[in-house]
Design a protein around this motif. Structure first.
Motif, PDB file in Angstrom:
ATOM      1  N   ALA A  17       0.858  -1.186   0.000  1.00 58.52           N
ATOM      2  CA  ALA A  17       0.000   0.000   0.000  1.00 58.52           C
ATOM      3  C   ALA A  17       0.893   1.235   0.000  1.00 58.52           C
ATOM      4  O   ALA A  17       1.730   1.398   0.894  1.00 58.52           O
ATOM      5  CB  ALA A  17      -0.915  -0.010   1.218  1.00 58.52           C
ATOM      6  N   TRP A  18       0.714   2.091  -0.997  1.00 57.99           N
ATOM      7  CA  TRP A  18       1.599   3.237  -1.193  1.00 57.99           C
ATOM      8  C   TRP A  18       0.924   4.578  -0.931  1.00 57.99           C
ATOM      9  O   TRP A  18       1.612   5.587  -0.825  1.00 57.99           O
ATOM     10  CB  TRP A  18       2.134   3.229  -2.630  1.00 57.99           C
ATOM     11  CG  TRP A  18       3.314   2.356  -2.838  1.00 57.99           C
ATOM     12  CD1 TRP A  18       3.794   1.383  -2.000  1.00 57.99           C
ATOM     13  CD2 TRP A  18       4.201   2.371  -3.971  1.00 57.99           C
ATOM     14  NE1 TRP A  18       4.912   0.791  -2.537  1.00 57.99           N
ATOM     15  CE2 TRP A  18       5.187   1.370  -3.741  1.00 57.99           C
ATOM     16  CE3 TRP A  18       4.252   3.111  -5.154  1.00 57.99           C
ATOM     17  CZ2 TRP A  18       6.219   1.112  -4.659  1.00 57.99           C
ATOM     18  CZ3 TRP A  18       5.274   2.849  -6.057  1.00 57.99           C
ATOM     19  CH2 TRP A  18       6.253   1.859  -5.814  1.00 57.99           C
ATOM     20  N   LEU A  34      -9.121   6.879   2.037  1.00 61.83           N
ATOM     21  CA  LEU A  34      -8.856   6.361   0.696  1.00 61.83           C
ATOM     22  C   LEU A  34      -7.441   5.799   0.686  1.00 61.83           C
ATOM     23  O   LEU A  34      -6.501   6.474   1.097  1.00 61.83           O
ATOM     24  CB  LEU A  34      -8.977   7.529  -0.289  1.00 61.83           C
ATOM     25  CG  LEU A  34      -9.178   7.345  -1.775  1.00 61.83           C
ATOM     26  CD1 LEU A  34     -10.488   6.646  -2.057  1.00 61.83           C
ATOM     27  CD2 LEU A  34      -9.147   8.714  -2.450  1.00 61.83           C
ATOM     28  N   THR A  35      -7.268   4.554   0.229  1.00 62.24           N
ATOM     29  CA  THR A  35      -5.925   3.983   0.123  1.00 62.24           C
ATOM     30  C   THR A  35      -5.707   3.407  -1.269  1.00 62.24           C
ATOM     31  O   THR A  35      -6.642   2.947  -1.924  1.00 62.24           O
ATOM     32  CB  THR A  35      -5.692   2.869   1.165  1.00 62.24           C
ATOM     33  OG1 THR A  35      -6.648   1.819   0.982  1.00 62.24           O
ATOM     34  CG2 THR A  35      -5.800   3.425   2.579  1.00 62.24           C
ATOM     35  N   GLY A  36      -4.470   3.432  -1.719  1.00 63.26           N
ATOM     36  CA  GLY A  36      -4.114   2.906  -3.028  1.00 63.26           C
ATOM     37  C   GLY A  36      -2.951   1.948  -2.911  1.00 63.26           C
ATOM     38  O   GLY A  36      -2.080   2.091  -2.035  1.00 63.26           O
ATOM     39  N   GLY A  62      -0.119  -0.890 -10.721  1.00 64.13           N
ATOM     40  CA  GLY A  62      -0.226  -0.436  -9.345  1.00 64.13           C
ATOM     41  C   GLY A  62      -0.597   1.027  -9.185  1.00 64.13           C
ATOM     42  O   GLY A  62      -0.212   1.879  -9.989  1.00 64.13           O
ATOM     43  N   VAL A  63      -1.356   1.323  -8.132  1.00 66.39           N
ATOM     44  CA  VAL A  63      -1.766   2.693  -7.820  1.00 66.39           C
ATOM     45  C   VAL A  63      -0.671   3.350  -6.976  1.00 66.39           C
ATOM     46  O   VAL A  63      -0.295   2.841  -5.914  1.00 66.39           O
ATOM     47  CB  VAL A  63      -3.118   2.711  -7.068  1.00 66.39           C
ATOM     48  CG1 VAL A  63      -3.476   4.122  -6.637  1.00 66.39           C
ATOM     49  CG2 VAL A  63      -4.206   2.124  -7.953  1.00 66.39           C
ATOM     50  N   VAL A  64      -0.182   4.479  -7.460  1.00 73.74           N
ATOM     51  CA  VAL A  64       0.938   5.174  -6.837  1.00 73.74           C
ATOM     52  C   VAL A  64       0.468   6.204  -5.815  1.00 73.74           C
ATOM     53  O   VAL A  64       1.077   6.388  -4.765  1.00 73.74           O
ATOM     54  CB  VAL A  64       1.794   5.865  -7.930  1.00 73.74           C
ATOM     55  CG1 VAL A  64       2.893   6.701  -7.314  1.00 73.74           C
ATOM     56  CG2 VAL A  64       2.375   4.832  -8.874  1.00 73.74           C
ATOM     57  N   TRP A  65      -0.631   6.904  -6.137  1.00 72.11           N
ATOM     58  CA  TRP A  65      -1.082   7.968  -5.240  1.00 72.11           C
ATOM     59  C   TRP A  65      -2.585   8.189  -5.404  1.00 72.11           C
ATOM     60  O   TRP A  65      -3.154   7.866  -6.455  1.00 72.11           O
ATOM     61  CB  TRP A  65      -0.336   9.273  -5.509  1.00 72.11           C
ATOM     62  CG  TRP A  65      -0.385  10.208  -4.333  1.00 72.11           C
ATOM     63  CD1 TRP A  65      -0.998  11.431  -4.265  1.00 72.11           C
ATOM     64  CD2 TRP A  65       0.185   9.992  -3.040  1.00 72.11           C
ATOM     65  NE1 TRP A  65      -0.839  11.986  -3.013  1.00 72.11           N
ATOM     66  CE2 TRP A  65      -0.114  11.108  -2.235  1.00 72.11           C
ATOM     67  CE3 TRP A  65       0.917   8.941  -2.471  1.00 72.11           C
ATOM     68  CZ2 TRP A  65       0.287  11.210  -0.907  1.00 72.11           C
ATOM     69  CZ3 TRP A  65       1.326   9.044  -1.156  1.00 72.11           C
ATOM     70  CH2 TRP A  65       1.008  10.170  -0.390  1.00 72.11           C
ATOM     71  N   SER A  77      -6.825   9.001  -8.741  1.00 73.48           N
ATOM     72  CA  SER A  77      -5.733   8.081  -8.451  1.00 73.48           C
ATOM     73  C   SER A  77      -4.766   8.059  -9.620  1.00 73.48           C
ATOM     74  O   SER A  77      -5.171   8.129 -10.783  1.00 73.48           O
ATOM     75  CB  SER A  77      -6.271   6.666  -8.192  1.00 73.48           C
ATOM     76  OG  SER A  77      -7.119   6.225  -9.248  1.00 73.48           O
ATOM     77  N   SER A  78      -3.470   7.993  -9.308  1.00 75.06           N
ATOM     78  CA  SER A  78      -2.445   7.879 -10.343  1.00 75.06           C
ATOM     79  C   SER A  78      -1.838   6.492 -10.270  1.00 75.06           C
ATOM     80  O   SER A  78      -1.748   5.894  -9.195  1.00 75.06           O
ATOM     81  CB  SER A  78      -1.364   8.946 -10.167  1.00 75.06           C
ATOM     82  OG  SER A  78      -0.727   8.816  -8.912  1.00 75.06           O
TER      83      SER A  78
END
Length: 320
Positions: A17-18, A34-36, A62-65, A77-78
């Motif tokens: 998780a980032w 909110l988590t990515g 993968g979701v970075v931010w 989300s990025s």
């Protein structure tokens, strides 16, 4: 001031998780966390018990931010897939998909009024500004190369933009780069103003004080947290104590403390009056990629801090 552990969720994501951000409350629901993650999902959690509200999908890497709009209605989300996805928080419906070249999307943040989304342009050494009413690109801020022998790297990769932060009034945008410099822009004029120096390794995270709008905090791979007077262009203080990279910093809503997450696996709380760490939390077993205070206001009572980690877990703390 202190942190007290409220709850940790092991296996909150299937991969590292980032990213973490708070979604403001609306008329119909409370605030959400909110988590990515590198598992390609964005997940929404209830703020007091960390119960999973829903999982949002739409990325193929993968979701970075993640970032939430001030209205609490939409979020962005990025991802490593080089897309920014803007979506409805409550329905997961896609509002817009913003495309960027490979490795060009890193951090992103809405301005305080919610009219503009800033997206750190990674290897292009730029930040793109998107109009949130039309989702049209309205400006590209190019990061200039600082002068001096230590910035003579001709490969250009040292200018990779890793982090950004809006000032509380939305007039300034700070951008942190791989070479350790921080660039300050006048957003209305799309004009570069000056650099802030002091770090010599990548600046992973930036956060303005919500109380003292001149103060900007930075976290760097040099294991230090810096406090800058942005308007005075000066380093106002430095805080040391982490054993490794500082991956994330955030300022408490009361402006009295800063939280930091590090690759040394700890979350630390720093008293800004003392310029020292007053608490170290060790609920994670791997590096801590993001820390986020819940903004004050609305019906929410009690301060909250969230952290996420490569260990796939989320930890929630009470801040008082």
């Amino acid at each position: 001031m202190k942190l007290a552990g409220l709850k940790s969720v092991e296996g909150a994501h299937d991969e590292s998780a980032w990213a973490a951000a708070w979604v403001p409350e609306t008329d119909t629901r409370p605030s959400l966390l909110l988590t990515g993650s590198l598992d390609e999902t964005v997940r929404l959690w209830r703020p007091d018990d960390l119960e999973l509200e829903r999982t949002s999908t739409g990325h193929c890497l993968g979701v970075v931010w993640v970032a939430a709009h001030p209205s609490g209605v939409i979020a962005a989300s990025s991802s490593l897939d080089s897309f920014v996805r803007v979506f409805d928080v409550d329905t997961n419906a896609t509002i817009a998909t913003l495309e960027a070249p490979p490795s060009e999307v890193w951090k992103l943040q809405f301005n305080p009024k919610g009219t503009t989304l800033a997206v750190a342009g990674g290897g292009s050494a730029s930040v793109n500004l998107w109009d949130t009413s039309t989702w049209q690109l309205i400006a590209t801020l190019q990061i200039p190369r600082p002068e001096g022998p230590k910035h003579s790297d001709k490969s250009g990769n040292k200018k990779f933009v890793l982090s950004l932060a809006w000032s509380p009034d939305g007039k300034r945008l700070a951008c942190g780069s791989m070479d350790g410099t921080i660039s300050i822009f006048d957003v209305a004029r799309a004009k570069f103003l000056h650099h802030l120096e002091g770090h010599f390794m990548p600046v992973r995270s930036l956060a303005y004080s919500p109380i003292e709008p001149r103060l900007l905090f930075s976290g760097s791979d040099d294991a230090h947290i810096h406090m800058y007077d942005v308007e005075g262009k000066t380093l106002a203080g430095a805080m040391s104590g982490h054993a490794s990279w500082v991956l994330s910093v955030d300022v408490a809503p009361d402006g009295a403390a800063v939280a930091s997450g590090s690759s040394d696996r700890t979350v630390r709380l720093w008293d800004l009056g003392m310029r020292a760490a007053v608490q170290t939390m060790s609920s994670h077993t791997d590096q801590v990629w993001a820390v986020a205070f819940r903004p004050s206001g609305g019906s929410s009572r009690g301060g909250r801090l969230a952290s996420v980690s490569d260990d796939k877990s989320i930890s929630l703390y009470d801040y008082s």
